[in-house]
Design a protein around this motif. Structure first.
Motif, PDB file in Angstrom:
ATOM      1  N   GLN A 250       0.826  -1.196   0.000  1.00 12.91           N
ATOM      2  CA  GLN A 250       0.000   0.000   0.000  1.00 12.91           C
ATOM      3  C   GLN A 250       0.866   1.254   0.000  1.00 12.91           C
ATOM      4  O   GLN A 250       1.980   1.257   0.540  1.00 12.91           O
ATOM      5  N   ILE A 251       0.370   2.326  -0.581  1.00 13.68           N
ATOM      6  CA  ILE A 251       1.135   3.561  -0.672  1.00 13.68           C
ATOM      7  C   ILE A 251       1.494   4.120   0.696  1.00 13.68           C
ATOM      8  O   ILE A 251       2.535   4.758   0.879  1.00 13.68           O
ATOM      9  N   GLN A 252       0.647   3.845   1.723  1.00 13.10           N
ATOM     10  CA  GLN A 252       0.927   4.359   3.059  1.00 13.10           C
ATOM     11  C   GLN A 252       2.217   3.791   3.645  1.00 13.10           C
ATOM     12  O   GLN A 252       2.806   4.374   4.552  1.00 13.10           O
ATOM     13  N   GLN A 253       2.682   2.654   3.119  1.00 13.77           N
ATOM     14  CA  GLN A 253       3.895   2.028   3.632  1.00 13.77           C
ATOM     15  C   GLN A 253       5.159   2.714   3.134  1.00 13.77           C
ATOM     16  O   GLN A 253       6.230   2.551   3.721  1.00 13.77           O
ATOM     17  N   LYS A 254       5.056   3.458   2.038  1.00 19.80           N
ATOM     18  CA  LYS A 254       6.250   3.971   1.369  1.00 19.80           C
ATOM     19  C   LYS A 254       7.108   4.855   2.282  1.00 19.80           C
ATOM     20  O   LYS A 254       8.312   4.618   2.438  1.00 19.80           O
ATOM     21  N   LEU A 257       8.681   2.863   5.288  1.00 21.69           N
ATOM     22  CA  LEU A 257       9.789   1.989   4.919  1.00 21.69           C
ATOM     23  C   LEU A 257      11.027   2.780   4.498  1.00 21.69           C
ATOM     24  O   LEU A 257      12.158   2.403   4.818  1.00 21.69           O
ATOM     25  N   MET A 258      10.824   3.884   3.795  1.00 22.89           N
ATOM     26  CA  MET A 258      11.960   4.724   3.423  1.00 22.89           C
ATOM     27  C   MET A 258      12.617   5.303   4.672  1.00 22.89           C
ATOM     28  O   MET A 258      13.854   5.360   4.775  1.00 22.89           O
ATOM     29  N   ALA A 259      11.813   5.727   5.629  1.00 23.45           N
ATOM     30  CA  ALA A 259      12.344   6.289   6.872  1.00 23.45           C
ATOM     31  C   ALA A 259      13.113   5.243   7.680  1.00 23.45           C
ATOM     32  O   ALA A 259      14.024   5.584   8.446  1.00 23.45           O
ATOM     33  N   GLN A 260      12.757   3.986   7.513  1.00 20.38           N
ATOM     34  CA  GLN A 260      13.438   2.889   8.205  1.00 20.38           C
ATOM     35  C   GLN A 260      14.668   2.398   7.448  1.00 20.38           C
ATOM     36  O   GLN A 260      15.352   1.482   7.892  1.00 20.38           O
ATOM     37  N   GLY A 261      14.945   3.011   6.302  1.00 20.47           N
ATOM     38  CA  GLY A 261      16.085   2.601   5.500  1.00 20.47           C
ATOM     39  C   GLY A 261      15.869   1.289   4.777  1.00 20.47           C
ATOM     40  O   GLY A 261      16.829   0.592   4.440  1.00 20.47           O
ATOM     41  N   LYS A 262      14.606   0.970   4.478  1.00 25.78           N
ATOM     42  CA  LYS A 262      14.271  -0.315   3.858  1.00 25.78           C
ATOM     43  C   LYS A 262      14.025  -0.206   2.358  1.00 25.78           C
ATOM     44  O   LYS A 262      13.724  -1.207   1.709  1.00 25.78           O
ATOM     45  N   ILE A 263      14.134   0.996   1.788  1.00 21.74           N
ATOM     46  CA  ILE A 263      13.911   1.202   0.353  1.00 21.74           C
ATOM     47  C   ILE A 263      15.127   1.899  -0.246  1.00 21.74           C
ATOM     48  O   ILE A 263      15.638   2.870   0.324  1.00 21.74           O
ATOM     49  N   GLY A 264      15.568   1.408  -1.402  1.00 28.71           N
ATOM     50  CA  GLY A 264      16.642   2.064  -2.129  1.00 28.71           C
ATOM     51  C   GLY A 264      16.095   3.099  -3.090  1.00 28.71           C
ATOM     52  O   GLY A 264      16.381   4.292  -2.983  1.00 28.71           O
ATOM     53  N   PHE A 265      15.271   2.640  -4.042  1.00 28.22           N
ATOM     54  CA  PHE A 265      14.662   3.515  -5.053  1.00 28.22           C
ATOM     55  C   PHE A 265      13.155   3.286  -5.084  1.00 28.22           C
ATOM     56  O   PHE A 265      12.666   2.183  -4.810  1.00 28.22           O
ATOM     57  N   THR A 266      12.436   4.327  -5.464  1.00 26.20           N
ATOM     58  CA  THR A 266      11.002   4.222  -5.731  1.00 26.20           C
ATOM     59  C   THR A 266      10.658   5.354  -6.691  1.00 26.20           C
ATOM     60  O   THR A 266      11.456   6.268  -6.898  1.00 26.20           O
ATOM     61  N   LEU A 267       9.500   5.298  -7.317  1.00 25.99           N
ATOM     62  CA  LEU A 267       9.139   6.366  -8.246  1.00 25.99           C
ATOM     63  C   LEU A 267       8.884   7.658  -7.479  1.00 25.99           C
ATOM     64  O   LEU A 267       8.420   7.644  -6.341  1.00 25.99           O
ATOM     65  N   ALA A 268       9.209   8.771  -8.109  1.00 28.84           N
ATOM     66  CA  ALA A 268       9.199  10.061  -7.433  1.00 28.84           C
ATOM     67  C   ALA A 268       7.834  10.426  -6.886  1.00 28.84           C
ATOM     68  O   ALA A 268       6.800  10.147  -7.500  1.00 28.84           O
ATOM     69  N   SER A 270       6.423  13.946  -4.643  1.00 26.51           N
ATOM     70  CA  SER A 270       6.833  15.217  -4.044  1.00 26.51           C
ATOM     71  C   SER A 270       6.639  15.235  -2.535  1.00 26.51           C
ATOM     72  O   SER A 270       7.371  15.916  -1.815  1.00 26.51           O
ATOM     73  N   SER A 271       5.661  14.491  -2.030  1.00 27.99           N
ATOM     74  CA  SER A 271       5.386  14.499  -0.591  1.00 27.99           C
ATOM     75  C   SER A 271       6.233  13.496   0.178  1.00 27.99           C
ATOM     76  O   SER A 271       6.232  13.498   1.407  1.00 27.99           O
ATOM     77  N   LEU A 272       6.989  12.628  -0.531  1.00 25.23           N
ATOM     78  CA  LEU A 272       7.741  11.572   0.144  1.00 25.23           C
ATOM     79  C   LEU A 272       8.831  12.142   1.049  1.00 25.23           C
ATOM     80  O   LEU A 272       8.948  11.743   2.214  1.00 25.23           O
ATOM     81  N   GLY A 273       9.656  13.053   0.532  1.00 16.78           N
ATOM     82  CA  GLY A 273      10.752  13.598   1.315  1.00 16.78           C
ATOM     83  C   GLY A 273      10.311  14.214   2.631  1.00 16.78           C
ATOM     84  O   GLY A 273      10.823  13.850   3.699  1.00 16.78           O
ATOM     85  N   PRO A 274       9.372  15.180   2.601  1.00 17.38           N
ATOM     86  CA  PRO A 274       8.909  15.784   3.859  1.00 17.38           C
ATOM     87  C   PRO A 274       8.303  14.758   4.819  1.00 17.38           C
ATOM     88  O   PRO A 274       8.490  14.865   6.033  1.00 17.38           O
ATOM     89  N   ALA A 275       7.572  13.768   4.283  1.00 18.21           N
ATOM     90  CA  ALA A 275       6.969  12.746   5.138  1.00 18.21           C
ATOM     91  C   ALA A 275       8.043  11.907   5.826  1.00 18.21           C
ATOM     92  O   ALA A 275       7.930  11.579   7.011  1.00 18.21           O
ATOM     93  N   VAL A 276       9.101  11.562   5.081  1.00 21.12           N
ATOM     94  CA  VAL A 276      10.206  10.796   5.661  1.00 21.12           C
ATOM     95  C   VAL A 276      10.944  11.628   6.706  1.00 21.12           C
ATOM     96  O   VAL A 276      11.316  11.129   7.773  1.00 21.12           O
ATOM     97  N   GLU A 277      11.132  12.899   6.415  1.00 19.78           N
ATOM     98  CA  GLU A 277      11.821  13.783   7.361  1.00 19.78           C
ATOM     99  C   GLU A 277      11.080  13.860   8.685  1.00 19.78           C
ATOM    100  O   GLU A 277      11.702  13.885   9.763  1.00 19.78           O
ATOM    101  N   ASP A 278       9.760  13.887   8.625  1.00 17.15           N
ATOM    102  CA  ASP A 278       8.954  13.913   9.855  1.00 17.15           C
ATOM    103  C   ASP A 278       9.147  12.634  10.668  1.00 17.15           C
ATOM    104  O   ASP A 278       9.152  12.670  11.901  1.00 17.15           O
ATOM    105  N   LEU A 279       9.308  11.503   9.977  1.00 20.71           N
ATOM    106  CA  LEU A 279       9.449  10.219  10.660  1.00 20.71           C
ATOM    107  C   LEU A 279      10.876   9.959  11.125  1.00 20.71           C
ATOM    108  O   LEU A 279      11.085   9.391  12.205  1.00 20.71           O
TER     109      LEU A 279
END
Length: 416
Positions: A250-254, A257-268, A270-279
């Motif tokens: 599910q998209i909510q996992q992205k 998982l990125m914040a946990q260092g479990k993803i290398g690459f994913t499709l761009a 715009s909201s991913l970076g700020p969401a990861v920074e919060d986590l």
């Protein structure tokens, strides 16, 4: 007593009806404009809603009813187009000219047009000079990546498909399978459709020796040239370079998982970076343009308009609607929206600082190519790209069958 109750009900009913009538008629009690947006992330909806509230505070006689239908947006707008009863203001989400052109008012006389980013001219303007919509921001889609992880592993952000595949394999090897090299929320077929759509441009358009624009537009394209993309996607799955739950994720996992260092690459996103920074502020998310597929080609961003505001040409409140767009184009408001959505502004006089600014600056000379399906495919093919991707990864189709299905649906939809 019963007569008194009935009398009160009648009085209340008459009062309510009168209020509704006054609001709709614009008899001096105020004007209400309907506004539909494709914004889906909470961050995007929040910043747009705040702009609406600021406008209403400045112009108390104009109310904006902002709506965010999410996945139901396109179907809802199609129904409204068929009935020629569109919202006063609405988001054209990449289809300003092709889909909504005949329904929108010309904005070319507005003051902000002189500052429209030239990169958006082919998407929002026509040869006669008509301007179809105001851009709240503009998309520069590529591939998001865990910059912290790549730095740790000594992997350079790839610029070619070959180096991209190599990077995926290195991530798998270095992490001993603990990190997903290329992650998809494949429960949503749009995520797989995005893979095909973004990689189709470097495969079939940008390289001079492999440019099929003419054939794609006139309906003579040989879809065997497309087979490279499903072949590579299947190869990634077979090599364990995709998440094992690719078809159920599910998209909510992205972000988690990125914040946990479990993803290398994913499709761009715009909201991913700020969401990861919060986590997890320790993880930096980067973004790169699309890698080239053919030797000698140049990387490219995929994008154009992201969120826009167009005016329905038959609205009864054209001046009030223009006043809203004029407000959105004010530098302080335009800057706030661009930064709040973590995307570049649509106006060249706006310097927006957001999460990805250093990357957009680094790749500022990279050209932006329009979304493949919006230019070269008939309406309805987006769904086909996504569904064939799901069938490919579930083992129900081969790469050759994917291309054959694309050819069949392309012809069918083109003939409609």
């Amino acid at each position: 007593m019963r007569k008194l109750v009935l009398l009160l009900v009648m009085i209340v009913g008459i009062t309510l009806a009168g209020c509704s009538s006054n609001e709709a008629s614009g008899d001096g009690s105020g004007t209400t404009l309907t506004f539909y947006s494709t914004a889906t992330s909470e961050e995007d909806k929040k910043v747009i809603s705040e702009a609406v509230a600021a406008f209403e505070e400045k112009y108390p006689d104009i109310d904006i009813e902002d709506n965010y239908p999410g996945d139901g947006y396109e179907d809802m707008l199609r129904v409204k187009m068929a009935a020629n009863d569109l919202p006063d203001l609405f988001d054209t989400h990449g289809w300003a000219k092709q889909r909504y052109g005949e329904y929108v008012a010309d904005l070319s006389a507005m003051e902000w047009v002189k500052n429209l980013d030239p990169a958006l001219d082919p998407i929002l303007k026509d040869e006669e000079g008509k301007v179809y919509a105001y851009p709240l921001n503009q998309a520069k889609d590529g591939i998001s990546y865990n910059a912290t992880l790549l730095n740790e592993y000594g992997i350079k952000p790839p610029t070619t498909f070959k180096s991209f595949m190599k990077a995926l394999e290195e991530i798998k090897e270095r992490s001993k399978g603990e990190v997903t090299p290329f992650w998809f929320n494949g429960s949503d077929k749009s995520a797989l459709g995005q893979y095909f759509d973004q990689f189709a441009t470097p495969l079939l358009v940008t390289d001079e020796k492999h440019n099929y624009e003419k054939e794609l537009i006139n309906g003579t394209f040989d879809w065997s040239h497309y087979t490279f993309l499903p072949e590579k996607l299947l190869e990634m799955k077979e090599k364990g370079l995709l998440n094992k739950d690719v078809l159920t994720a599910q998209i909510q996992q992205k972000a988690q998982l990125m914040a946990q260092g479990k993803i290398g690459f994913t499709l761009a996103s715009s909201s991913l970076g700020p969401a990861v920074e919060d986590l997890n502020p320790e993880v930096q998310v980067g973004v790169i343009p699309m890698p080239t597929i053919h030797q000698g080609d140049e990387p490219s961003w995929i994008g154009g308009e992201r969120h826009t505001v167009a005016i329905w040409k038959d609205t009864e409140h054209i001046e009030e609607a223009k006043k809203f767009i004029e407000f959105l184009a004010q530098p302080e408001i335009a800057k706030k929206i661009a930064e709040g959505t973590s995307l570049p502004a649509g106006l060249k006089n706006i310097e927006a600082e957001n999460y990805y600014s250093e990357y957009y600056k680094k790749y500022e000379d990279v050209k932006v190519q329009p979304y493949f399906d919006r230019v070269y495919l008939p309406s309805g093919m987006w769904n086909v790209m996504g569904s064939t991707g799901q069938q490919l990864l579930s083992g129900k189709m081969t790469p050759e069958e994917v291309s054959k299905k694309m050819a069949e649906e392309y012809k069918r939809l083109l003939d409609q």
